[in-house]
Design a protein around this motif. Structure first.
Motif, PDB file in Angstrom:
ATOM      1  N   UNK A  93       0.821  -1.211   0.000  1.00 29.87           N
ATOM      2  CA  UNK A  93       0.000   0.000   0.000  1.00 29.87           C
ATOM      3  C   UNK A  93       0.855   1.262   0.000  1.00 29.87           C
ATOM      4  N   UNK A  94       2.068   1.149   0.538  1.00 31.47           N
ATOM      5  CA  UNK A  94       2.958   2.311   0.566  1.00 31.47           C
ATOM      6  C   UNK A  94       3.488   2.680  -0.816  1.00 31.47           C
ATOM      7  N   UNK A  95       3.278   1.817  -1.786  1.00 30.91           N
ATOM      8  CA  UNK A  95       3.693   2.109  -3.161  1.00 30.91           C
ATOM      9  C   UNK A  95       2.645   2.914  -3.917  1.00 30.91           C
ATOM     10  N   UNK A  96       1.502   3.149  -3.307  1.00 29.73           N
ATOM     11  CA  UNK A  96       0.457   3.948  -3.949  1.00 29.73           C
ATOM     12  C   UNK A  96       0.956   5.367  -4.187  1.00 29.73           C
ATOM     13  N   UNK A  97       0.903   5.783  -5.436  1.00 30.63           N
ATOM     14  CA  UNK A  97       1.430   7.104  -5.805  1.00 30.63           C
ATOM     15  C   UNK A  97       1.170   7.348  -7.289  1.00 30.63           C
ATOM     16  N   UNK A  98       1.395   8.574  -7.688  1.00 29.46           N
ATOM     17  CA  UNK A  98       1.499   8.882  -9.113  1.00 29.46           C
ATOM     18  C   UNK A  98       2.967   8.698  -9.495  1.00 29.46           C
ATOM     19  N   UNK A  99       3.191   7.914 -10.523  1.00 27.63           N
ATOM     20  CA  UNK A  99       4.550   7.614 -10.987  1.00 27.63           C
ATOM     21  C   UNK A  99       4.855   8.439 -12.231  1.00 27.63           C
ATOM     22  N   UNK A 100       6.007   9.114 -12.185  1.00 25.83           N
ATOM     23  CA  UNK A 100       6.406  10.008 -13.257  1.00 25.83           C
ATOM     24  C   UNK A 100       7.686   9.525 -13.921  1.00 25.83           C
ATOM     25  N   UNK A 101       7.720   9.641 -15.209  1.00 24.62           N
ATOM     26  CA  UNK A 101       8.902   9.360 -16.000  1.00 24.62           C
ATOM     27  C   UNK A 101       9.685  10.665 -16.176  1.00 24.62           C
ATOM     28  N   UNK A 102      11.001  10.578 -16.092  1.00 24.46           N
ATOM     29  CA  UNK A 102      11.867  11.759 -16.207  1.00 24.46           C
ATOM     30  C   UNK A 102      13.069  11.427 -17.070  1.00 24.46           C
ATOM     31  N   UNK A 103      13.422  12.354 -17.938  1.00 24.74           N
ATOM     32  CA  UNK A 103      14.626  12.237 -18.766  1.00 24.74           C
ATOM     33  C   UNK A 103      15.552  13.398 -18.428  1.00 24.74           C
ATOM     34  N   UNK A 104      16.806  13.095 -18.189  1.00 21.13           N
ATOM     35  CA  UNK A 104      17.725  14.135 -17.733  1.00 21.13           C
ATOM     36  C   UNK A 104      19.090  13.983 -18.402  1.00 21.13           C
ATOM     37  N   UNK A 105      19.608  15.130 -18.848  1.00 22.30           N
ATOM     38  CA  UNK A 105      20.977  15.191 -19.359  1.00 22.30           C
ATOM     39  C   UNK A 105      21.458  16.606 -19.200  1.00 22.30           C
ATOM     40  N   UNK A 106      22.464  16.789 -18.385  1.00 19.71           N
ATOM     41  CA  UNK A 106      23.008  18.127 -18.102  1.00 19.71           C
ATOM     42  C   UNK A 106      21.854  19.021 -17.632  1.00 19.71           C
ATOM     43  N   UNK A 107      21.628  20.139 -18.315  1.00 19.22           N
ATOM     44  CA  UNK A 107      20.594  21.083 -17.898  1.00 19.22           C
ATOM     45  C   UNK A 107      19.216  20.739 -18.458  1.00 19.22           C
ATOM     46  N   UNK A 108      19.140  19.693 -19.288  1.00 23.30           N
ATOM     47  CA  UNK A 108      17.865  19.312 -19.892  1.00 23.30           C
ATOM     48  C   UNK A 108      17.134  18.365 -18.954  1.00 23.30           C
ATOM     49  N   UNK A 109      15.847  18.643 -18.763  1.00 26.23           N
ATOM     50  CA  UNK A 109      15.063  17.894 -17.778  1.00 26.23           C
ATOM     51  C   UNK A 109      13.627  17.831 -18.268  1.00 26.23           C
ATOM     52  N   UNK A 110      13.193  16.628 -18.661  1.00 26.41           N
ATOM     53  CA  UNK A 110      11.853  16.467 -19.213  1.00 26.41           C
ATOM     54  C   UNK A 110      11.032  15.543 -18.323  1.00 26.41           C
ATOM     55  N   UNK A 111       9.714  15.831 -18.269  1.00 25.62           N
ATOM     56  CA  UNK A 111       8.819  15.061 -17.401  1.00 25.62           C
ATOM     57  C   UNK A 111       7.564  14.619 -18.145  1.00 25.62           C
ATOM     58  N   UNK A 112       7.073  13.462 -17.772  1.00 26.60           N
ATOM     59  CA  UNK A 112       5.763  13.034 -18.212  1.00 26.60           C
ATOM     60  C   UNK A 112       4.713  13.543 -17.248  1.00 26.60           C
ATOM     61  N   UNK A 113       3.445  13.238 -17.570  1.00 29.74           N
ATOM     62  CA  UNK A 113       2.335  13.714 -16.744  1.00 29.74           C
ATOM     63  C   UNK A 113       1.967  12.750 -15.630  1.00 29.74           C
ATOM     64  N   UNK A 114       2.532  11.557 -15.667  1.00 25.47           N
ATOM     65  CA  UNK A 114       2.323  10.618 -14.584  1.00 25.47           C
ATOM     66  C   UNK A 114       1.246   9.590 -14.842  1.00 25.47           C
ATOM     67  N   UNK A 115       1.357   8.476 -14.129  1.00 27.63           N
ATOM     68  CA  UNK A 115       0.339   7.434 -14.159  1.00 27.63           C
ATOM     69  C   UNK A 115       0.093   6.983 -12.728  1.00 27.63           C
ATOM     70  N   UNK A 116      -1.159   6.819 -12.374  1.00 30.09           N
ATOM     71  CA  UNK A 116      -1.525   6.517 -10.997  1.00 30.09           C
ATOM     72  C   UNK A 116      -1.456   5.025 -10.731  1.00 30.09           C
ATOM     73  N   UNK A 117      -0.764   4.676  -9.660  1.00 28.38           N
ATOM     74  CA  UNK A 117      -0.711   3.305  -9.173  1.00 28.38           C
ATOM     75  C   UNK A 117      -1.380   3.271  -7.802  1.00 28.38           C
ATOM     76  N   UNK A 118      -2.388   2.444  -7.679  1.00 27.73           N
ATOM     77  CA  UNK A 118      -3.098   2.304  -6.415  1.00 27.73           C
ATOM     78  C   UNK A 118      -3.004   0.856  -5.966  1.00 27.73           C
ATOM     79  N   UNK A 119      -2.441   0.670  -4.780  1.00 30.23           N
ATOM     80  CA  UNK A 119      -2.323  -0.663  -4.207  1.00 30.23           C
ATOM     81  C   UNK A 119      -3.310  -0.759  -3.056  1.00 30.23           C
ATOM     82  N   UNK A 120      -4.294  -1.604  -3.242  1.00 35.50           N
ATOM     83  CA  UNK A 120      -5.361  -1.693  -2.249  1.00 35.50           C
ATOM     84  C   UNK A 120      -6.063  -3.033  -2.366  1.00 35.50           C
ATOM     85  N   UNK A 121      -6.534  -3.524  -1.222  1.00 31.80           N
ATOM     86  CA  UNK A 121      -7.311  -4.755  -1.215  1.00 31.80           C
ATOM     87  C   UNK A 121      -8.804  -4.445  -1.299  1.00 31.80           C
TER      88      UNK A 121
END
Length: 121
Positions: A93-121
């Motif tokens: 359950x502690x893994x529940x979060x929005x997960x974001x992808x990131x690309x980084x090189x030197x000063x360049x830094x790109x982000x995705x909008x995220x995907x929601x992961x919900x861990x629940x019974x």
């Protein structure tokens, strides 16, 4: 135009698995360090896993993980598909979060909008 699009999130029971994908375009994917971050409700965004931009295969690349996911999560990349993956096993359950992808090189830094992961019974 730079794009990072995450997919694969959803609802999973504790102990289950998910595989996240981040498909990218608009930049030189193979030359970027790729990261997965997550942000849980009410918490700061944290780095989950990283994979280096060198090496001819996943076995030749350097990976790093947050202590909380070591042994459970695996990051990988396919430079031919401009895609990075996050295999998540033994989710809790502690893994529940929005997960974001990131690309980084030197000063360049790109982000995705995220995907929601919900861990629940």
């Amino acid at each position: 135009q730079v794009q990072l699009v995450e997919s694969g999130g959803g609802l999973v029971q504790p102990g289950g698995s998910l595989r996240l994908s981040c498909t990218t375009s608009g930049f030189s994917f193979s030359s970027y360090i790729m990261n997965w971050y997550r942000q849980a409700p009410g918490k700061e965004r944290e780095l989950v896993a990283s994979i280096s931009n060198f090496g001819s295969s996943n076995f030749g690349r350097s990976t790093n993980y947050a202590d909380s996911v070591k042994g459970r999560f695996t990051i990988s990349r396919d430079n031919a598909k401009n895609t990075v993956y996050l295999q998540m096993n033994s989710l809790n359950v502690e893994d529940t979060a929005v997960y974001y992808c990131n690309a980084r090189r030197a000063a360049m830094d790109y982000w995705g909008k995220g995907t929601l992961v919900t861990v629940s019974s």
